[in-house]
Design a protein around this motif. Structure first.
Motif, mmCIF file in Angstrom:
data_model
loop_
_atom_site.group_PDB
_atom_site.id
_atom_site.type_symbol
_atom_site.label_atom_id
_atom_site.label_comp_id
_atom_site.label_asym_id
_atom_site.label_seq_id
_atom_site.Cartn_x
_atom_site.Cartn_y
_atom_site.Cartn_z
ATOM 1 N N ILE A 67 -28.353 -23.668 46.966
ATOM 2 C CA ILE A 67 -29.637 -23.089 47.364
ATOM 3 C C ILE A 67 -29.877 -21.732 46.711
ATOM 4 O O ILE A 67 -31.013 -21.296 46.564
ATOM 5 N N VAL A 68 -28.808 -21.051 46.313
ATOM 6 C CA VAL A 68 -28.934 -19.750 45.660
ATOM 7 C C VAL A 68 -28.795 -19.934 44.156
ATOM 8 O O VAL A 68 -27.838 -20.544 43.683
ATOM 9 N N ASN A 69 -29.765 -19.419 43.417
ATOM 10 C CA ASN A 69 -29.756 -19.543 41.964
ATOM 11 C C ASN A 69 -29.653 -18.163 41.320
ATOM 12 O O ASN A 69 -30.322 -17.214 41.747
ATOM 13 N N GLU A 70 -28.840 -18.058 40.295
ATOM 14 C CA GLU A 70 -28.702 -16.792 39.584
ATOM 15 C C GLU A 70 -29.895 -16.587 38.662
ATOM 16 O O GLU A 70 -30.309 -17.506 37.953
ATOM 17 N N ILE A 71 -30.462 -15.401 38.687
ATOM 18 C CA ILE A 71 -31.589 -15.062 37.825
ATOM 19 C C ILE A 71 -31.065 -14.428 36.546
ATOM 20 O O ILE A 71 -30.317 -13.453 36.587
ATOM 21 N N PRO A 84 -36.326 -22.025 50.171
ATOM 22 C CA PRO A 84 -36.180 -23.113 51.139
ATOM 23 C C PRO A 84 -37.226 -24.204 51.006
ATOM 24 O O PRO A 84 -37.062 -25.298 51.545
ATOM 25 N N TYR A 85 -38.320 -23.917 50.279
ATOM 26 C CA TYR A 85 -39.385 -24.896 50.094
ATOM 27 C C TYR A 85 -39.757 -24.992 48.614
ATOM 28 O O TYR A 85 -39.714 -23.997 47.889
ATOM 29 N N GLN A 86 -40.119 -26.188 48.196
ATOM 30 C CA GLN A 86 -40.647 -26.410 46.849
ATOM 31 C C GLN A 86 -42.076 -26.895 46.998
ATOM 32 O O GLN A 86 -42.338 -27.851 47.721
ATOM 33 N N GLY A 87 -43.008 -26.232 46.289
ATOM 34 C CA GLY A 87 -44.423 -26.439 46.560
ATOM 35 C C GLY A 87 -44.847 -25.448 47.628
ATOM 36 O O GLY A 87 -44.004 -24.923 48.373
ATOM 37 N N CYS A 88 -46.152 -25.166 47.715
ATOM 38 C CA CYS A 88 -46.596 -24.154 48.676
ATOM 39 C C CYS A 88 -48.018 -24.444 49.139
ATOM 40 O O CYS A 88 -48.944 -24.532 48.322
ATOM 41 N N ILE A 116 -45.137 -30.954 49.905
ATOM 42 C CA ILE A 116 -44.169 -29.875 50.040
ATOM 43 C C ILE A 116 -42.775 -30.449 50.281
ATOM 44 O O ILE A 116 -42.587 -31.290 51.156
ATOM 45 N N ILE A 117 -41.812 -29.978 49.506
ATOM 46 C CA ILE A 117 -40.427 -30.403 49.654
ATOM 47 C C ILE A 117 -39.700 -29.391 50.534
ATOM 48 O O ILE A 117 -39.706 -28.195 50.251
ATOM 49 N N VAL A 118 -39.100 -29.878 51.597
ATOM 50 C CA VAL A 118 -38.428 -29.041 52.582
ATOM 51 C C VAL A 118 -36.914 -29.215 52.436
ATOM 52 O O VAL A 118 -36.397 -30.327 52.566
ATOM 53 N N LYS A 119 -36.216 -28.130 52.167
ATOM 54 C CA LYS A 119 -34.764 -28.181 51.962
ATOM 55 C C LYS A 119 -34.065 -27.970 53.310
ATOM 56 O O LYS A 119 -33.707 -26.853 53.686
ATOM 57 N N GLU A 120 -33.894 -29.077 54.010
ATOM 58 C CA GLU A 120 -33.450 -29.061 55.398
ATOM 59 C C GLU A 120 -32.099 -28.379 55.605
ATOM 60 O O GLU A 120 -31.871 -27.713 56.617
ATOM 61 N N GLN A 150 -44.562 -19.789 54.217
ATOM 62 C CA GLN A 150 -45.750 -20.633 54.189
ATOM 63 C C GLN A 150 -45.868 -21.369 55.522
ATOM 64 O O GLN A 150 -44.914 -21.406 56.320
ATOM 65 N N PRO A 151 -47.029 -21.970 55.841
ATOM 66 C CA PRO A 151 -47.303 -22.469 57.191
ATOM 67 C C PRO A 151 -46.232 -23.354 57.827
ATOM 68 O O PRO A 151 -45.961 -23.226 59.030
ATOM 69 N N ILE A 152 -45.589 -24.232 57.066
ATOM 70 C CA ILE A 152 -44.610 -25.148 57.657
ATOM 71 C C ILE A 152 -43.397 -24.407 58.225
ATOM 72 O O ILE A 152 -42.694 -24.915 59.103
ATOM 73 N N GLU A 153 -43.150 -23.172 57.774
ATOM 74 C CA GLU A 153 -42.026 -22.391 58.286
ATOM 75 C C GLU A 153 -42.167 -22.125 59.780
ATOM 76 O O GLU A 153 -41.159 -21.987 60.487
ATOM 77 N N ALA A 154 -43.387 -22.078 60.282
ATOM 78 C CA ALA A 154 -43.590 -21.846 61.720
ATOM 79 C C ALA A 154 -42.922 -22.944 62.542
ATOM 80 O O ALA A 154 -42.457 -22.696 63.656
ATOM 81 N N LYS A 155 -42.861 -24.148 61.985
ATOM 82 C CA LYS A 155 -42.233 -25.269 62.696
ATOM 83 C C LYS A 155 -40.772 -25.446 62.304
ATOM 84 O O LYS A 155 -39.908 -25.628 63.161
ATOM 85 N N LYS A 156 -40.479 -25.383 61.011
ATOM 86 C CA LYS A 156 -39.126 -25.704 60.532
ATOM 87 C C LYS A 156 -38.129 -24.557 60.738
ATOM 88 O O LYS A 156 -36.942 -24.798 60.918
ATOM 89 N N LYS A 157 -38.565 -23.317 60.638
ATOM 90 C CA LYS A 157 -37.731 -22.127 60.865
ATOM 91 C C LYS A 157 -36.500 -22.064 59.945
ATOM 92 O O LYS A 157 -35.461 -21.519 60.320
ATOM 93 N N ILE A 158 -36.632 -22.598 58.745
ATOM 94 C CA ILE A 158 -35.511 -22.550 57.801
ATOM 95 C C ILE A 158 -35.287 -21.134 57.301
ATOM 96 O O ILE A 158 -34.142 -20.677 57.182
ATOM 97 N N THR A 159 -36.353 -20.407 57.028
ATOM 98 C CA THR A 159 -36.217 -19.021 56.578
ATOM 99 C C THR A 159 -35.525 -18.175 57.636
ATOM 100 O O THR A 159 -34.657 -17.354 57.331
ATOM 101 N N ARG A 160 -35.900 -18.371 58.876
ATOM 102 C CA ARG A 160 -35.244 -17.608 59.952
ATOM 103 C C ARG A 160 -33.745 -17.917 60.007
ATOM 104 O O ARG A 160 -32.916 -17.018 60.170
ATOM 105 N N ARG A 161 -33.388 -19.171 59.860
ATOM 106 C CA ARG A 161 -31.975 -19.556 59.885
ATOM 107 C C ARG A 161 -31.234 -18.959 58.685
ATOM 108 O O ARG A 161 -30.053 -18.593 58.804
ATOM 109 N N LEU A 162 -31.894 -18.871 57.547
ATOM 110 C CA LEU A 162 -31.277 -18.240 56.377
ATOM 111 C C LEU A 162 -31.012 -16.759 56.641
ATOM 112 O O LEU A 162 -29.960 -16.229 56.278
ATOM 113 N N LEU A 163 -31.969 -16.097 57.279
ATOM 114 C CA LEU A 163 -31.780 -14.687 57.623
ATOM 115 C C LEU A 163 -30.616 -14.504 58.593
ATOM 116 O O LEU A 163 -29.870 -13.523 58.506
#
Length: 367
Positions: A67-71, A84-88, A116-120, A150-163
């Motif tokens: 999930i983490v990519n080197e820049i 956490p999401y692909q597409g927006c 939208i692709i959701v990386k569960e 983005q809007p789907i985060e309100a339901k999926k909460k993947i960003t919150r779990r990452l934090l």
């Protein structure tokens, strides 16, 4: 990749041009260069049955191994990105990430904002990567490609779990968003900042509500984003404002007002980029601007080209973000004057790169 039927939407079908669609940035899907076949309307005279325009957003589950990519881009100044999401669903017409949707067999236009692709499993994968013996601590940009709030985060909460994972491992993170949903996680952000592990970037493209509704239709309003800056700043969190992208002929004249309002809201710094329309993004944007602003479409496109050597795109490191030429220099000077006026003496605090806990605070089992 599997469809998330718990969220779902009606299937997509190609459609004939029905004018500017409200609530979406792109108005169609440009050709995917990786696909051999595509749907087309064969008879514009109406001999074909018109395709129904899809309005619902579809969601698909994905379970990545990393999930983490080197820049590696030398002009970004970042070390890692995590998406956490692909597409927006925000639908920003200028978004450079649109091109990446083609790698999934989807379109850079409407597909990008409707499929939208959701990386569960993102939080679990992040934890595994942080625990790798060769992990090197550098700030992670969340997200860097598509908006992690983005809007789907309100339901999926993947960003919150990452934090939560990043806090557990005491790992530095930089967030960038244009959605007020970030305030939901103020508790975690406050804890991260108390350990000097946090930078927040709020993207403010325009304060003109009519322009925002067309340019980035499903984002928080400019006024709401300023309120987010104020709320985060009042909580003591370090906020940088990204005036990005600056689009000549559309929002370049707003630079002084955006910087003044951002400073008044408590932001500590600000930066900008000039729009660049690489690949299918240029095709999608050109179609959009002729429909949204037919009276000045040619002017906007010509001014963008003047910033990139006569073309809509530029991939040259060190030049692509700020552009070149007379118009780009004018924007640079305007930004610099406004920055010096409103942000003098302000700066973002440094990270604590020594706080990282390799096993997230867990005790090793020696027996």
């Amino acid at each position: 990749m599997e469809k998330d039927s718990s969220i779902g939407g009606k299937g997509a079908r190609p459609f004939q041009d029905q004018g500017l669609a409200k609530g979406r940035g792109a108005q169609y899907n440009p050709t995917n260069p990786y696909l051999k076949n595509e749907y087309v309307v064969e008879h514009q005279e109406g001999l074909d049955e018109p395709w129904e325009r899809q309005t619902a957003t579809q969601f698909f589950k994905e379970f990545p191994k990393t999930i983490v990519n080197e820049i590696t881009s030398p002009d970004l100044g970042l070390s890692y990105s995590m998406n956490p999401y692909q597409g927006c669903e925000h639908g920003c017409i200028y978004c450079y990430a649109r091109n990446t949707h083609a790698y999934w067999g989807l379109g850079a236009g409407l597909d990008f904002e409707q499929k939208i692709i959701v990386k569960e499993n993102a939080p679990e994968v992040l934890q595994a990567q942080l625990e790798h013996p060769k992990w090197e601590v550098r700030p992670i940009m969340l997200a860097g490609n598509t908006d992690c709030y983005q809007p789907i985060e309100a339901k999926k909460k993947i960003t919150r779990r990452l934090l939560e994972v990043l806090l557990q491992y005491r790992h530095p993170v930089s967030l960038i968003t244009k959605n007020a949903l970030i305030l939901r996680d103020l508790d975690l952000l406050t804890e991260l900042h108390s350990r000097r592990l946090l930078h927040v970037n709020i993207s403010i493209t325009t304060l003109d509500e009519d322009l925002r509704q067309k340019l980035e239709p499903r984002t928080s309003t400019g006024a709401k984003r300023l309120q987010v800056v104020k709320s985060l700043s009042e909580a003591g969190l370090p906020v940088n404002v990204m005036v990005a992208p600056i689009i000549p002929g559309l929002n370049d004249h707003e630079v002084p007002a955006i910087l003044e309002a951002s400073a008044a809201a408590g932001a500590l710094s600000a930066a900008y980029t000039i729009v660049r329309l690489n690949g299918a993004v240029g095709e999608t944007f050109e179609d959009w601007v002729h429909k949204a602003y037919p009276d000045r479409a040619s002017k906007v496109l010509n001014q963008i080209k003047s910033c990139h050597g006569g073309t809509l795109n530029d991939s040259q490191f060190g030049r692509r973000m700020a552009g070149e030429g007379r118009w780009a220099e004018t924007i640079k000077a305007l930004f610099k004057v406004s920055l010096n006026k409103h942000f003098k003496g302000r700066s973002m605090p440094p990270y604590d790169m020594t706080a990282f806990t390799p096993r997230g605070g867990k005790q090793l089992n020696l027996f």
